[in-house]
Scaffold this active site. Structure first.
Site, PDB file in Angstrom:
ATOM      1  N   GLN A 103       0.824  -1.210   0.000  1.00 32.13           N
ATOM      2  CA  GLN A 103       0.000   0.000   0.000  1.00 32.13           C
ATOM      3  C   GLN A 103       0.859   1.261   0.000  1.00 32.13           C
ATOM      4  O   GLN A 103       0.481   2.283  -0.577  1.00 32.13           O
ATOM      5  CB  GLN A 103      -0.902  -0.021   1.233  1.00 32.13           C
ATOM      6  N   LEU A 284     -12.232   0.052   3.668  1.00 26.80           N
ATOM      7  CA  LEU A 284     -12.160   0.462   2.268  1.00 26.80           C
ATOM      8  C   LEU A 284     -12.092   1.978   2.149  1.00 26.80           C
ATOM      9  O   LEU A 284     -11.397   2.511   1.278  1.00 26.80           O
ATOM     10  CB  LEU A 284     -13.366  -0.087   1.495  1.00 26.80           C
ATOM     11  N   GLN A 287      -8.685   3.298   2.035  1.00 29.12           N
ATOM     12  CA  GLN A 287      -7.925   2.980   0.820  1.00 29.12           C
ATOM     13  C   GLN A 287      -8.286   3.879  -0.360  1.00 29.12           C
ATOM     14  O   GLN A 287      -7.508   4.004  -1.302  1.00 29.12           O
ATOM     15  CB  GLN A 287      -8.187   1.524   0.411  1.00 29.12           C
ATOM     16  N   HIS A 308      -8.595   6.651  11.335  1.00 31.20           N
ATOM     17  CA  HIS A 308      -7.673   6.367  10.230  1.00 31.20           C
ATOM     18  C   HIS A 308      -8.032   7.202   9.002  1.00 31.20           C
ATOM     19  O   HIS A 308      -7.153   7.772   8.346  1.00 31.20           O
ATOM     20  CB  HIS A 308      -7.739   4.880   9.857  1.00 31.20           C
TER      21      HIS A 308
END
Length: 338
Positions: A103, A284, A287, A308
Protein backbone atom coordinates in the site's frame (compact mmCIF):
# COMPACT_ATOMS: atom_id res chain seq x y z
CA UNK A 1 14.14 22.91 -4.10
CA UNK A 2 10.77 21.77 -2.80
CA UNK A 3 9.80 22.70 0.73
CA UNK A 4 10.23 20.23 3.58
CA UNK A 5 6.88 19.15 5.05
CA UNK A 6 6.88 18.66 8.83
CA UNK A 7 4.51 16.02 10.21
CA UNK A 8 3.59 15.10 13.76
CA UNK A 9 3.27 11.32 14.01
CA UNK A 10 1.17 11.66 17.16
CA UNK A 11 -1.70 13.39 15.33
CA UNK A 12 -4.97 11.61 14.65
CA UNK A 13 -4.75 7.86 15.07
CA UNK A 14 -1.11 8.14 16.12
CA UNK A 15 -0.06 4.94 14.34
CA UNK A 16 1.71 3.89 11.18
CA UNK A 17 -0.87 5.29 8.75
CA UNK A 18 0.63 8.79 8.86
CA UNK A 19 4.05 7.45 7.91
CA UNK A 20 2.76 5.20 5.12
CA UNK A 21 0.65 7.97 3.59
CA UNK A 22 3.52 10.45 3.83
CA UNK A 23 5.91 8.05 2.09
CA UNK A 24 3.41 7.46 -0.74
CA UNK A 25 2.70 11.16 -1.22
CA UNK A 26 6.34 12.19 -1.01
CA UNK A 27 7.24 9.70 -3.73
CA UNK A 28 4.42 11.00 -5.93
CA UNK A 29 4.88 14.75 -5.41
CA UNK A 30 8.64 14.94 -4.90
CA UNK A 31 8.20 16.81 -1.62
CA UNK A 32 10.56 15.77 1.20
CA UNK A 33 9.21 15.39 4.71
CA UNK A 34 10.22 15.06 8.34
CA UNK A 35 8.06 13.11 10.75
CA UNK A 36 8.50 13.07 14.52
CA UNK A 37 6.77 11.09 17.31
CA UNK A 38 6.33 8.11 14.98
CA UNK A 39 3.61 5.77 16.28
CA UNK A 40 3.44 7.76 19.51
CA UNK A 41 -0.07 6.49 20.14
CA UNK A 42 0.99 2.83 20.26
CA UNK A 43 2.11 0.71 23.20
CA UNK A 44 5.45 0.17 21.46
CA UNK A 45 6.20 3.48 19.69
CA UNK A 46 8.68 3.97 16.86
CA UNK A 47 9.37 1.95 13.73
CA UNK A 48 8.62 -1.77 13.82
CA UNK A 49 9.92 -4.15 11.14
CA UNK A 50 6.88 -3.64 8.93
CA UNK A 51 7.26 0.16 8.99
CA UNK A 52 11.02 -0.03 8.48
CA UNK A 53 10.50 -2.32 5.48
CA UNK A 54 8.06 0.21 4.01
CA UNK A 55 10.61 3.00 4.49
CA UNK A 56 13.43 1.00 2.90
CA UNK A 57 11.18 -0.14 0.06
CA UNK A 58 10.13 3.44 -0.68
CA UNK A 59 13.76 4.58 -0.51
CA UNK A 60 14.89 1.89 -2.96
CA UNK A 61 12.13 2.58 -5.47
CA UNK A 62 12.74 6.34 -5.56
CA UNK A 63 16.48 6.43 -4.72
CA UNK A 64 15.81 8.43 -1.56
CA UNK A 65 18.12 9.67 1.17
CA UNK A 66 16.75 8.74 4.59
CA UNK A 67 17.66 9.66 8.14
CA UNK A 68 16.34 7.64 11.09
CA UNK A 69 15.62 4.39 9.24
CA UNK A 70 16.19 1.99 12.13
CA UNK A 71 14.07 -0.12 14.45
CA UNK A 72 12.48 1.92 17.23
CA UNK A 73 13.20 5.27 15.57
CA UNK A 74 10.58 7.94 16.27
CA UNK A 75 11.97 10.49 13.82
CA UNK A 76 12.47 10.16 10.08
CA UNK A 77 13.68 12.49 7.33
CA UNK A 78 12.88 11.42 3.76
CA UNK A 79 14.38 13.12 0.68
CA UNK A 80 13.64 11.35 -2.54
CA UNK A 81 15.27 11.03 -5.94
CA UNK A 82 13.51 9.61 -9.01
CA UNK A 83 10.87 6.88 -9.00
CA UNK A 84 11.79 3.99 -11.27
CA UNK A 85 9.68 1.08 -12.34
CA UNK A 86 11.05 -2.44 -12.29
CA UNK A 87 11.02 -5.64 -10.27
CA UNK A 88 11.41 -5.35 -6.51
CA UNK A 89 11.49 -7.82 -3.61
CA UNK A 90 11.26 -6.89 0.06
CA UNK A 91 11.28 -9.05 3.19
CA UNK A 92 9.71 -7.83 6.44
CA UNK A 93 11.39 -10.53 8.54
CA UNK A 94 8.34 -10.94 10.79
CA UNK A 95 4.57 -11.40 10.49
CA UNK A 96 4.16 -7.69 9.76
CA UNK A 97 1.63 -6.99 7.00
CA UNK A 98 2.72 -7.49 3.39
CA UNK A 99 -0.26 -5.52 2.11
CA UNK A 100 0.57 -2.42 4.17
CA UNK A 101 4.06 -2.35 2.64
CA UNK A 102 2.53 -2.71 -0.83
CA UNK A 103 0.00 0.00 0.00
CA UNK A 104 2.91 2.34 0.71
CA UNK A 105 4.91 1.91 -2.50
CA UNK A 106 2.38 1.02 -5.21
CA UNK A 107 0.90 4.54 -5.61
CA UNK A 108 4.30 5.90 -6.66
CA UNK A 109 4.60 3.17 -9.29
CA UNK A 110 1.35 4.37 -10.85
CA UNK A 111 3.55 7.23 -12.10
CA UNK A 112 6.69 5.21 -12.92
CA UNK A 113 8.48 5.04 -16.26
CA UNK A 114 7.22 1.53 -16.99
CA UNK A 115 5.45 -1.51 -15.54
CA UNK A 116 6.56 -2.91 -12.19
CA UNK A 117 6.30 -5.98 -10.02
CA UNK A 118 6.65 -5.80 -6.24
CA UNK A 119 6.92 -8.90 -4.06
CA UNK A 120 6.79 -8.70 -0.26
CA UNK A 121 7.30 -11.52 2.23
CA UNK A 122 5.91 -11.39 5.77
CA UNK A 123 2.42 -11.69 7.24
CA UNK A 124 -0.69 -12.11 5.09
CA UNK A 125 -3.45 -12.71 7.65
CA UNK A 126 -3.09 -9.95 10.19
CA UNK A 127 -6.07 -8.67 12.23
CA UNK A 128 -4.80 -5.09 11.87
CA UNK A 129 -4.36 -4.99 8.09
CA UNK A 130 -6.34 -5.76 4.92
CA UNK A 131 -5.62 -9.27 3.55
CA UNK A 132 -4.57 -9.82 -0.04
CA UNK A 133 -8.04 -11.06 -1.04
CA UNK A 134 -9.51 -7.74 0.14
CA UNK A 135 -7.06 -5.88 -2.10
CA UNK A 136 -7.67 -8.23 -5.01
CA UNK A 137 -11.45 -8.60 -4.88
CA UNK A 138 -12.59 -5.29 -3.38
CA UNK A 139 -10.05 -2.52 -3.89
CA UNK A 140 -8.51 -3.33 -7.27
CA UNK A 141 -11.83 -3.42 -9.21
CA UNK A 142 -12.52 0.10 -7.89
CA UNK A 143 -9.00 1.25 -8.74
CA UNK A 144 -9.58 -0.02 -12.29
CA UNK A 145 -12.62 2.24 -12.56
CA UNK A 146 -10.38 5.17 -11.59
CA UNK A 147 -7.88 4.15 -14.28
CA UNK A 148 -5.35 2.38 -12.04
CA UNK A 149 -4.45 -1.12 -13.20
CA UNK A 150 -2.71 -3.45 -10.80
CA UNK A 151 -3.08 -7.15 -10.02
CA UNK A 152 -2.28 -8.68 -6.64
CA UNK A 153 -1.53 -12.38 -6.16
CA UNK A 154 -1.19 -14.21 -2.85
CA UNK A 155 1.64 -16.70 -3.37
CA UNK A 156 1.83 -18.10 0.15
CA UNK A 157 -0.08 -17.49 3.38
CA UNK A 158 1.75 -16.40 6.49
CA UNK A 159 -0.14 -16.22 9.78
CA UNK A 160 0.88 -14.40 12.95
CA UNK A 161 3.34 -14.83 14.63
CA UNK A 162 5.43 -16.93 12.21
CA UNK A 163 4.85 -14.94 9.01
CA UNK A 164 6.48 -16.50 5.96
CA UNK A 165 3.75 -15.39 3.56
CA UNK A 166 4.38 -13.87 0.13
CA UNK A 167 2.24 -11.36 -1.79
CA UNK A 168 3.09 -9.89 -5.20
CA UNK A 169 1.52 -7.08 -7.23
CA UNK A 170 2.02 -6.21 -10.88
CA UNK A 171 1.24 -2.59 -11.72
CA UNK A 172 1.21 -0.43 -14.85
CA UNK A 173 1.64 3.36 -15.12
CA UNK A 174 -1.64 5.27 -15.17
CA UNK A 175 -2.57 6.81 -18.52
CA UNK A 176 -5.37 8.99 -17.14
CA UNK A 177 -7.56 9.19 -14.05
CA UNK A 178 -11.34 8.82 -13.97
CA UNK A 179 -13.82 9.98 -11.34
CA UNK A 180 -15.17 7.40 -8.90
CA UNK A 181 -18.75 8.01 -7.76
CA UNK A 182 -20.06 5.63 -5.09
CA UNK A 183 -23.40 7.08 -4.10
CA UNK A 184 -25.50 3.92 -3.76
CA UNK A 185 -24.69 0.34 -2.87
CA UNK A 186 -27.56 -1.19 -4.82
CA UNK A 187 -29.24 -4.50 -4.08
CA UNK A 188 -27.28 -7.46 -2.79
CA UNK A 189 -26.40 -9.88 -5.59
CA UNK A 190 -24.84 -12.62 -3.47
CA UNK A 191 -22.91 -13.35 -0.28
CA UNK A 192 -19.95 -15.72 0.00
CA UNK A 193 -18.51 -17.27 3.15
CA UNK A 194 -14.93 -18.50 3.19
CA UNK A 195 -12.66 -20.07 5.81
CA UNK A 196 -8.90 -20.61 5.59
CA UNK A 197 -7.24 -23.27 7.74
CA UNK A 198 -3.59 -24.13 8.22
CA UNK A 199 -2.71 -26.66 10.89
CA UNK A 200 -6.18 -26.30 12.46
CA UNK A 201 -8.84 -29.08 12.63
CA UNK A 202 -11.46 -28.96 9.87
CA UNK A 203 -14.34 -28.99 12.35
CA UNK A 204 -13.31 -25.44 13.32
CA UNK A 205 -14.05 -24.23 9.79
CA UNK A 206 -17.30 -26.19 9.62
CA UNK A 207 -18.53 -24.55 12.83
CA UNK A 208 -17.52 -21.11 11.59
CA UNK A 209 -19.34 -21.58 8.29
CA UNK A 210 -22.40 -22.87 10.16
CA UNK A 211 -22.42 -19.71 12.30
CA UNK A 212 -22.30 -17.51 9.18
CA UNK A 213 -25.02 -19.56 7.47
CA UNK A 214 -27.20 -19.19 10.55
CA UNK A 215 -27.33 -15.42 10.02
CA UNK A 216 -27.04 -14.95 6.25
CA UNK A 217 -28.20 -16.66 3.08
CA UNK A 218 -24.85 -17.70 1.61
CA UNK A 219 -24.60 -18.38 -2.11
CA UNK A 220 -21.18 -19.96 -1.61
CA UNK A 221 -19.53 -21.70 1.35
CA UNK A 222 -15.85 -22.47 0.86
CA UNK A 223 -13.31 -24.09 3.16
CA UNK A 224 -9.66 -24.01 2.08
CA UNK A 225 -7.17 -26.29 3.80
CA UNK A 226 -3.69 -24.81 3.45
CA UNK A 227 -0.44 -26.72 3.97
CA UNK A 228 0.31 -27.18 7.67
CA UNK A 229 3.64 -25.34 7.36
CA UNK A 230 1.78 -22.12 6.48
CA UNK A 231 0.16 -22.07 9.92
CA UNK A 232 -1.10 -22.54 12.42
CA UNK A 233 -3.78 -20.08 11.46
CA UNK A 234 -7.44 -19.52 10.67
CA UNK A 235 -9.24 -16.68 8.89
CA UNK A 236 -13.00 -16.31 8.34
CA UNK A 237 -14.25 -14.01 5.56
CA UNK A 238 -17.63 -12.92 4.29
CA UNK A 239 -17.97 -11.18 0.95
CA UNK A 240 -21.01 -9.05 0.13
CA UNK A 241 -21.45 -8.46 -3.59
CA UNK A 242 -23.92 -5.67 -4.34
CA UNK A 243 -24.91 -4.14 -7.67
CA UNK A 244 -22.40 -1.27 -7.43
CA UNK A 245 -19.71 -2.56 -5.08
CA UNK A 246 -18.22 -5.65 -3.48
CA UNK A 247 -17.21 -5.48 0.18
CA UNK A 248 -15.28 -8.11 2.11
CA UNK A 249 -15.03 -8.53 5.86
CA UNK A 250 -12.74 -10.84 7.79
CA UNK A 251 -11.77 -12.01 11.26
CA UNK A 252 -8.58 -13.84 12.22
CA UNK A 253 -9.07 -16.76 14.60
CA UNK A 254 -7.39 -16.72 17.99
CA UNK A 255 -6.17 -19.40 20.34
CA UNK A 256 -8.61 -20.25 23.12
CA UNK A 257 -11.46 -18.43 21.31
CA UNK A 258 -14.18 -20.75 20.03
CA UNK A 259 -15.07 -21.01 16.35
CA UNK A 260 -18.57 -19.75 17.12
CA UNK A 261 -17.29 -16.64 18.89
CA UNK A 262 -14.82 -15.87 16.06
CA UNK A 263 -17.53 -16.16 13.40
CA UNK A 264 -20.01 -14.20 15.54
CA UNK A 265 -17.60 -11.25 15.53
CA UNK A 266 -17.71 -11.30 11.74
CA UNK A 267 -21.51 -11.60 11.69
CA UNK A 268 -21.78 -8.53 13.90
CA UNK A 269 -19.50 -6.49 11.62
CA UNK A 270 -21.35 -7.47 8.45
CA UNK A 271 -24.75 -6.76 10.02
CA UNK A 272 -23.53 -3.32 11.03
CA UNK A 273 -22.50 -2.65 7.41
CA UNK A 274 -25.79 -3.89 5.98
CA UNK A 275 -27.84 -1.88 8.50
CA UNK A 276 -26.39 1.35 7.11
CA UNK A 277 -27.06 2.75 3.63
CA UNK A 278 -23.35 3.65 3.38
CA UNK A 279 -21.64 2.23 0.29
CA UNK A 280 -18.16 1.50 1.64
CA UNK A 281 -16.98 -0.03 4.89
CA UNK A 282 -14.54 1.49 7.32
CA UNK A 283 -11.38 -0.15 5.93
CA UNK A 284 -12.16 0.46 2.27
CA UNK A 285 -12.78 4.15 2.97
CA UNK A 286 -9.15 4.51 4.09
CA UNK A 287 -7.93 2.98 0.82
CA UNK A 288 -9.94 5.27 -1.47
CA UNK A 289 -8.71 8.64 -0.20
CA UNK A 290 -5.39 8.77 -2.05
CA UNK A 291 -6.53 7.52 -5.49
CA UNK A 292 -9.56 9.81 -5.32
CA UNK A 293 -7.33 12.76 -4.45
CA UNK A 294 -5.01 11.97 -7.36
CA UNK A 295 -8.02 11.88 -9.69
CA UNK A 296 -9.04 15.29 -8.33
CA UNK A 297 -12.69 14.31 -7.98
CA UNK A 298 -15.02 11.63 -6.66
CA UNK A 299 -17.17 10.71 -3.70
CA UNK A 300 -18.30 7.85 -1.50
CA UNK A 301 -20.38 7.35 1.62
CA UNK A 302 -19.30 5.66 4.85
CA UNK A 303 -21.26 5.00 8.04
CA UNK A 304 -18.78 6.74 10.34
CA UNK A 305 -15.48 8.43 9.44
CA UNK A 306 -12.81 6.50 11.34
CA UNK A 307 -9.76 8.09 12.92
CA UNK A 308 -7.67 6.37 10.23
CA UNK A 309 -9.77 8.00 7.51
CA UNK A 310 -9.54 11.49 9.02
CA UNK A 311 -5.79 11.11 9.54
CA UNK A 312 -5.30 9.98 5.96
CA UNK A 313 -7.27 12.95 4.64
CA UNK A 314 -5.22 15.36 6.76
CA UNK A 315 -1.93 14.00 5.40
CA UNK A 316 -3.15 14.02 1.79
CA UNK A 317 -4.18 17.67 2.13
CA UNK A 318 -0.64 18.54 3.27
CA UNK A 319 0.89 17.18 0.05
CA UNK A 320 -1.74 17.73 -2.64
CA UNK A 321 -3.76 20.83 -3.65
CA UNK A 322 -7.09 19.20 -2.79
CA UNK A 323 -9.66 19.63 -0.05
CA UNK A 324 -12.06 16.98 1.16
CA UNK A 325 -15.57 17.67 2.32
CA UNK A 326 -17.33 15.49 4.89
CA UNK A 327 -21.08 15.97 5.21
CA UNK A 328 -23.26 13.84 7.47
CA UNK A 329 -26.77 13.20 6.18
CA UNK A 330 -29.34 10.50 6.94
CA UNK A 331 -26.97 8.60 9.21
CA UNK A 332 -24.06 8.38 6.76
CA UNK A 333 -21.08 10.59 5.96
CA UNK A 334 -20.52 11.69 2.38
CA UNK A 335 -16.82 12.09 1.60
CA UNK A 336 -15.96 14.06 -1.52
CA UNK A 337 -13.39 16.30 -3.16
CA UNK A 338 -14.53 19.90 -2.77
Amino acid sequence: MKRMIALDGAQGEGGGQILRSALSLSMITGQPFTITSIRAGRAKPGLLRQHLTAVKAAAEICRATVEGAELGSQRLVFRLGTVRGGEYRFAIGSAGSCTLVLQTVLPALWFADGPSRVEVSGGTDNPSAPPADFIRRVLEPLLAKIGIHQQTTLLRHGFYPAGGGVVATEVSPVASFNTLQLGERGNIVQMRGEVLLAGVPRHVAEREIATLAGSFSLHEQNIHNLPRDQGPGNTVSLEVESENITERFFVVGEKRVSAEVVAAQLVKEVKRYLASPAVVGEYLADQLVLPMALAGAGEFTVAHPSCHLLTNIAVVERFLPVRFGLIETDGVTRVSIE
